[in-house]
Write a protein that holds these residues in place. Structure first.
Motif, mmCIF file in Angstrom:
data_model
loop_
_atom_site.group_PDB
_atom_site.id
_atom_site.type_symbol
_atom_site.label_atom_id
_atom_site.label_comp_id
_atom_site.label_asym_id
_atom_site.label_seq_id
_atom_site.Cartn_x
_atom_site.Cartn_y
_atom_site.Cartn_z
ATOM 1 N N LEU A 170 20.816 -12.552 20.509
ATOM 2 C CA LEU A 170 22.139 -13.121 20.212
ATOM 3 C C LEU A 170 23.126 -12.796 21.322
ATOM 4 C CD1 LEU A 170 24.012 -14.598 18.273
ATOM 5 C CD2 LEU A 170 24.449 -12.405 17.133
ATOM 6 N N GLN A 171 23.120 -11.559 21.801
ATOM 7 C CA GLN A 171 24.049 -11.178 22.863
ATOM 8 C C GLN A 171 23.786 -11.966 24.138
ATOM 9 O OE1 GLN A 171 24.638 -6.947 23.420
ATOM 10 N NE2 GLN A 171 25.051 -7.192 25.599
ATOM 11 N N THR A 172 22.516 -12.175 24.484
ATOM 12 C CA THR A 172 22.201 -12.962 25.675
ATOM 13 C C THR A 172 22.677 -14.395 25.530
ATOM 14 O OG1 THR A 172 20.246 -11.591 26.095
ATOM 15 C CG2 THR A 172 20.348 -13.717 27.201
ATOM 16 N N ALA A 173 22.451 -14.981 24.360
ATOM 17 C CA ALA A 173 22.869 -16.366 24.130
ATOM 18 C C ALA A 173 24.383 -16.513 24.241
ATOM 19 C CB ALA A 173 22.387 -16.830 22.761
ATOM 20 N N VAL A 174 25.115 -15.611 23.601
ATOM 21 C CA VAL A 174 26.584 -15.717 23.589
ATOM 22 C C VAL A 174 27.170 -15.404 24.958
ATOM 23 C CG1 VAL A 174 28.691 -14.742 22.605
ATOM 24 C CG2 VAL A 174 26.736 -15.217 21.120
ATOM 25 N N SER A 175 26.738 -14.291 25.566
ATOM 26 C CA SER A 175 27.321 -13.901 26.854
ATOM 27 C C SER A 175 26.948 -14.881 27.953
ATOM 28 C CB SER A 175 26.879 -12.484 27.235
ATOM 29 O OG SER A 175 25.465 -12.403 27.325
ATOM 30 N N GLY A 176 25.711 -15.383 27.941
ATOM 31 C CA GLY A 176 25.308 -16.359 28.949
ATOM 32 C C GLY A 176 26.057 -17.664 28.815
ATOM 33 N N THR A 177 26.266 -18.122 27.576
ATOM 34 C CA THR A 177 27.014 -19.349 27.354
ATOM 35 C C THR A 177 28.473 -19.180 27.750
ATOM 36 O OG1 THR A 177 25.536 -19.963 25.528
ATOM 37 C CG2 THR A 177 27.679 -21.053 25.622
ATOM 38 N N CYS A 178 29.058 -18.043 27.407
ATOM 39 C CA CYS A 178 30.459 -17.786 27.784
ATOM 40 C C CYS A 178 30.617 -17.705 29.295
ATOM 41 C CB CYS A 178 30.948 -16.503 27.123
ATOM 42 S SG CYS A 178 31.151 -16.608 25.330
ATOM 43 N N ALA A 179 29.617 -17.171 29.994
ATOM 44 C CA ALA A 179 29.692 -17.113 31.456
ATOM 45 C C ALA A 179 29.735 -18.511 32.056
ATOM 46 C CB ALA A 179 28.500 -16.334 32.015
ATOM 47 N N ALA A 180 29.043 -19.452 31.405
ATOM 48 C CA ALA A 180 29.042 -20.829 31.908
ATOM 49 C C ALA A 180 30.415 -21.481 31.793
ATOM 50 C CB ALA A 180 28.017 -21.667 31.146
ATOM 51 N N PHE A 181 31.254 -20.987 30.879
ATOM 52 C CA PHE A 181 32.598 -21.548 30.691
ATOM 53 C C PHE A 181 33.688 -20.594 31.173
ATOM 54 C CE2 PHE A 181 29.954 -23.664 27.488
ATOM 55 C CZ PHE A 181 30.288 -24.987 27.710
ATOM 56 N N ALA A 182 33.311 -19.600 31.978
ATOM 57 C CA ALA A 182 34.286 -18.606 32.438
ATOM 58 C C ALA A 182 35.399 -19.267 33.250
ATOM 59 C CB ALA A 182 33.586 -17.543 33.285
ATOM 60 N N PRO A 183 36.667 -19.000 32.919
ATOM 61 C CA PRO A 183 37.772 -19.637 33.642
ATOM 62 C C PRO A 183 38.074 -18.998 34.987
ATOM 63 C CG PRO A 183 38.638 -18.220 31.916
ATOM 64 C CD PRO A 183 37.137 -18.182 31.788
ATOM 65 N N ASN A 184 37.631 -17.750 35.190
ATOM 66 C CA ASN A 184 37.902 -17.070 36.449
ATOM 67 C C ASN A 184 36.785 -16.080 36.744
ATOM 68 O OD1 ASN A 184 38.602 -14.556 34.974
ATOM 69 N ND2 ASN A 184 40.462 -15.698 34.404
#
Length: 523
Positions: A170-184
């Motif tokens: 779960l942590q890999t899925a969430v953190s990896g997806t959030c990295a793809a949408f990182a604003p900075n």
């Protein structure tokens, strides 16, 4: 160490083991992608300074008028003229008419997007004076790997392998997806660090859970299978990165499947070996009976009972309690020696391996081609490693792979830079040896450490055909036996402590008494 007999009784490497090993190993295809993802998402394209905003680039050679040239006649990447130089250049190509003063790129850069349409380097200008930030992103990911190994390794020994794996997916899925949408860039680095933590937990607990459910004779096969899946992941990354060159889409593509891994991981069966080492015989019995049912061994599973488990695992139940602490790694002489040796092995292998695979652009060939070559060399290397592991043992395989890798890297260090083919060939050979070393050390670590602290070479004992140690005492007994076989003096083994020797003598005296009591109960 009677647990192996129980595994054989409920089916050995049966249908359950085949299904669970496959499902546990499958995420490693994408773990390889995450480990070397920045070779593509942080690739550095050809770039040069952007001229001032009021420059009319439609004019002929207007852009060239702002760009000084290096010694090979190429535009400088980090400098521009303070004013346009439209005269004829000098032969050395560095100035125009001798009057061209230069300055850093004040208005950003223009990137060649023919190969990489979008990378974090292009989006956040991680070049020239900011080029160290590119390495910082990868370094923070590796810091996450270190933290994850310590944190999730400890949690796995406390909470179980299955629960930690579920959390890691779960942590890999969430953190990896959030990295793809990182604003900075800082937000991107934070999520990459979290991804590194969870992927380290996946790597450790994948091997641990699989090894603890497999009989002795199949462990090397499982370790090699895990290594081959990781190698196939390198092929997969090359193809996916070529098909999806935009860094955000690529980051998202290798992260979203972990949501699926998270869902089906709820069906994993926790390690019965871990249950028994934790003193939970009721859960051990349920797990073994469930596995027996899946393997088609219902009668054998029905014959198991709490009394049978107590008799089979008496030693583990007696010695396992109160010893599940990482402090044992430093307190006990046998474990301290293992810990120091394995730590050096992990450091040497990881340092050399990631030093080679983290900068594929430095080889001067197509980054996609070198990724495929690096994946391909693993196939024969791990096959040879598997054959050596099964025939000669873990220790010769570990020593030979590290020795050959070191020779290749040392020779590569003295080869001239212009001989790219020779340098690349040596790097590929060294990488193959390091991949075989990784294959061996993952298996070796799981076999040497006891169950209670498992998720924590020339001087290491051999483990070919040996059962897994479940307690710290098992490791010390094996260590003392190894010393006796090597002809060491009795005084050398006295470091085990008088208290532990006394405990062993008391247990030996208790065995006849317990057997007599059981016989009376039977009558």
């Amino acid at each position: 160490m009677a647990f192996n007999d129980l595994l054989l009784q409920v089916g050995g490497a049966g249908r359950f083991q085949q299904i669970q090993v496959t499902l546990v190993v499958l995420p490693l295809l994408l773990m390889a992608s995450h480990n070397t993802l920045q070779n593509f998402t942080a690739a550095v394209p050809t770039h040069h300074c952007r001229p001032p905003a009021d420059t009319n680039l439609s004019k002929d050679r207007e852009l060239d008028a702002w760009l000084p040239r290096d010694g090979q006649g190429r535009p400088e990447s980090c400098l521009r003229f303070t004013s346009p130089q439209r005269g004829l250049p000098f032969p050395n190509g560095t100035e125009t008419n001798g009057t061209g003063a230069t300055e850093p790129c004040a208005h950003g850069w223009i990137y060649d997007n023919s190969t990489f349409p979008s990378t974090i380097v292009m989006e956040w200008d991680l070049v020239c004076s900011r080029r160290a930030l590119r390495q910082l992103a990868q370094s923070l990911y590796m810091v996450g790997v270190l933290l994850g190994a310590m944190i999730f390794g400890h949690l796995a020994d406390r909470l179980g392998r299955r629960k930690v794996l579920i959390l890691n997916y779960l942590q890999t899925a969430v953190s990896g997806t959030c990295a793809a949408f990182a604003p900075n860039f800082p937000v991107y680095c934070a999520f990459r660090l979290l991804s590194g933590m969870s992927l380290a937990g996946i790597s450790l607990n994948c091997m641990t859970l699989n090894v603890e459910w497999m009989p002795i004779h199949t462990r090397a096969c499982v370790g090699t299978l895990i290594g081959y899946v990781y190698s196939l992941g390198q092929f997969l990354l090359a193809g996916v990165a070529y098909a999806v060159p935009h860094w955000r889409y690529l980051q998202l593509l290798v992260s979203v499947p972990f949501f699926a891994f998270f869902i089906y991981s709820w069906f994993f069966i926790e390690s019965a070996r871990w249950y028994s080492s934790s003193g939970r015989l009721d859960l051990t019995l349920k797990a073994l009976q469930r596995v027996a049912w899946i393997n088609g061994k219902r009668e054998e599973g029905a014959s198991l009972s709490m009394e049978v488990l107590r008799a089979s695992l008496q030693k583990e139940l007696t010695l396992g309690k109160g010893q599940a602490s990482a402090v044992e790694l430093l307190r006990c002489p046998a474990l301290r020696r293992l810990f120091l040796c394995l730590s050096m092995l992990w450091f040497a292998t990881s340092f050399a391996y990631y030093g080679l695979v983290m900068d594929l652009q430095g080889f001067g060939v197509s980054i996609y081609l070198i990724q495929v070559i690096f994946g391909a060399v693993d196939l024969p290397a791990k096959l040879v490693g598997f054959l050596v592991i099964n025939s000669m043992g873990r220790r010769p395989a570990q020593m030979a792979s590290l020795l050959l890798a070191g020779v290749c890297i040392l020779i590569n260090g003295v080869v001239p830079q212009d001989q790219s083919i020779v340098r690349t060939s040596l790097a590929v050979l060294g990488k193959g040896c390091l991949a075989a070393s990784f294959n061996c050390i993952f298996l070796y670590t799981g076999e040497l450490y006891p169950t209670v602290i498992r998720a924590a070479t020339a001087f290491l004992p051999e483990t070919l055909g040996q059962p897994l140690p479940d307690t710290v005492q098992d490791v010390e007994d094996r260590w003392a036996s190894t010393q006796r076989q090597q002809g060491l003096s009795p005084g050398h083994t006295s470091r085990l402590g008088g208290k532990r020797r006394q405990q062993r003598q008391e247990r030996k005296q208790m065995v006849p008494l317990q057997a007599s009591a059981q016989a009376k109960d039977g009558l």
